[in-house]
Design an enzyme around this catalytic site. Sequence first.
Site, mmCIF file in Angstrom:
data_model
loop_
_atom_site.group_PDB
_atom_site.id
_atom_site.type_symbol
_atom_site.label_atom_id
_atom_site.label_comp_id
_atom_site.label_asym_id
_atom_site.label_seq_id
_atom_site.Cartn_x
_atom_site.Cartn_y
_atom_site.Cartn_z
ATOM 1 N N LYS A 58 0.839 -1.206 0.000
ATOM 2 C CA LYS A 58 0.000 0.000 0.000
ATOM 3 C C LYS A 58 0.872 1.253 0.000
ATOM 4 O O LYS A 58 0.627 2.196 -0.743
ATOM 5 C CB LYS A 58 -0.948 -0.022 1.213
ATOM 6 C CG LYS A 58 -2.040 -1.087 1.069
ATOM 7 C CD LYS A 58 -2.870 -1.303 2.334
ATOM 8 C CE LYS A 58 -3.861 -2.452 2.114
ATOM 9 N NZ LYS A 58 -4.701 -2.761 3.272
ATOM 10 N N GLN A 81 -4.590 -1.044 9.462
ATOM 11 C CA GLN A 81 -4.531 -2.419 8.953
ATOM 12 C C GLN A 81 -5.109 -3.384 9.980
ATOM 13 O O GLN A 81 -4.766 -3.337 11.167
ATOM 14 C CB GLN A 81 -3.074 -2.784 8.603
ATOM 15 C CG GLN A 81 -2.914 -4.120 7.922
ATOM 16 C CD GLN A 81 -3.532 -4.180 6.522
ATOM 17 O OE1 GLN A 81 -3.694 -3.170 5.842
ATOM 18 N NE2 GLN A 81 -3.909 -5.378 6.092
ATOM 19 N N ASP A 117 -11.042 2.654 3.686
ATOM 20 C CA ASP A 117 -11.321 1.218 3.649
ATOM 21 C C ASP A 117 -12.813 0.954 3.431
ATOM 22 O O ASP A 117 -13.210 -0.162 3.083
ATOM 23 C CB ASP A 117 -10.928 0.572 4.993
ATOM 24 C CG ASP A 117 -9.593 -0.133 4.933
ATOM 25 O OD1 ASP A 117 -9.292 -0.719 3.876
ATOM 26 O OD2 ASP A 117 -8.863 -0.107 5.940
HETATM 27 N N1 GUN Z 1 -6.865 -6.713 6.442
HETATM 28 C C1 GUN Z 1 -7.154 -7.527 5.402
HETATM 29 N N2 GUN Z 1 -7.670 -6.818 4.373
HETATM 30 C C2 GUN Z 1 -7.714 -5.526 4.778
HETATM 31 C C3 GUN Z 1 -8.149 -4.325 4.143
HETATM 32 O O1 GUN Z 1 -8.625 -4.290 3.002
HETATM 33 N N3 GUN Z 1 -8.026 -3.203 4.900
HETATM 34 C C4 GUN Z 1 -7.533 -3.217 6.162
HETATM 35 N N4 GUN Z 1 -7.464 -2.054 6.815
HETATM 36 N N5 GUN Z 1 -7.127 -4.308 6.769
HETATM 37 C C5 GUN Z 1 -7.217 -5.461 6.072
#
Ligand code: GUN
Length: 284
Positions: free
Chosen positions: A54, A98, A121
Amino acid sequence: MTANIIDGKKIAADIRENIRLQVNERIKRGKRVPGLAVILIGNNPASQVYVKHKRAACEQAGVYSVSYDLPRETTQHELLTIIDELNNNTQIDGILVQLPLPDHIDSQLVIEHIQPNKDVDGFHPENIGKLALRIPAMRPCTPYGVMHLLDSIGETYKGRHAVIVGASNIVGRPMMLELILAGATVTLCHRFTADTAAFVQQADIVIAAAGKPGLVKGEWIKEGATVIDVGINRLETGKLTGDIEFTKASERAKWITPVPGGVGPMTVAMLLQNTLNACNKHPF
Ligand code: GUN
C-alpha cells in the site's frame, strides 16, 4: 474449456497509472496532493506485506503517505488519539488501520472513530449503510476491486446468479451489497450453509472469500462460469494459493482470477482511488 485469465495485476496497474496522471493534474492546477495515513500495529507478517504494498503504491502514484508502525503494546487510547489528530489534519484524506488489530484493541470502536469521509477502507457503519441503501460513498476496497474486474470482462449482472463463499465484514458482506446494487441475484454462503457445493454449482459468478485453501472444489464450477478468488493463503511451502482449486476450476470456467495477481493488486488500486476521490471532494 480452458478459462481466460483475468489479469488483475495489469488492470490494477492501469488504474494506478490513471491516478498518477490525475494527481499530476491536481499539482499543475496548484492543488495539494492526496494524503493517506497507513497505521500498522504489531508484526503480523501478512499485514506487514500488505502495508508495504500500500505504501509503495502511494509513492508510485504520487500520493503523500504517512506511516505509523506501532508496537503490539500500543494502547487503544493511543491509537484513538492518533486517529483524532489525523481526522483533524487537512493534508490527510484517508486513514487506514490495517486489520487484524491485537486482541486488547476493539477493532469496531477504532473503525467507528475514523471520520466517515476519511474512511478509505469503507468499513465505517455509515459507509456500509450507504452501500446497503444504494447511495455508495466510500466503497470497501476489495469488493470494489472485484466489481472492476467483473466490469473489465463485460459482466452485465442483471439476471445472473452470483454465489459468494465467506461472509466477512471486509469482503463477503460488502461484496453482496455491491452485486445486488449492480443487479445480480446473490447467494451468500458461510460456515453454517448446509450445502455450499449445491449453490456454487448453480452460480454464473463465483466469489470465494473464506480464507481456506482449496475450499471451493474445481468440480463444483458450472461450465462457462466466472470465478473470482479473493483468498490469499500462504502454504507451509511458502507458496501463495487461493480458496479455489485453480487448475480444475480452469477446465470449466470461462474466466478466472489467479492468486497471486488477481484480486490482491486491485485492493491496493481501489485504496488509492478512494483516497483520490476523498481528496477531490475538497476545493483545495
Ligand atoms: N486486512 C485484510 N484486508 C484488509 C483491508 O482491506 N483493509 C484493512 N485495513 N485491513 C485489512
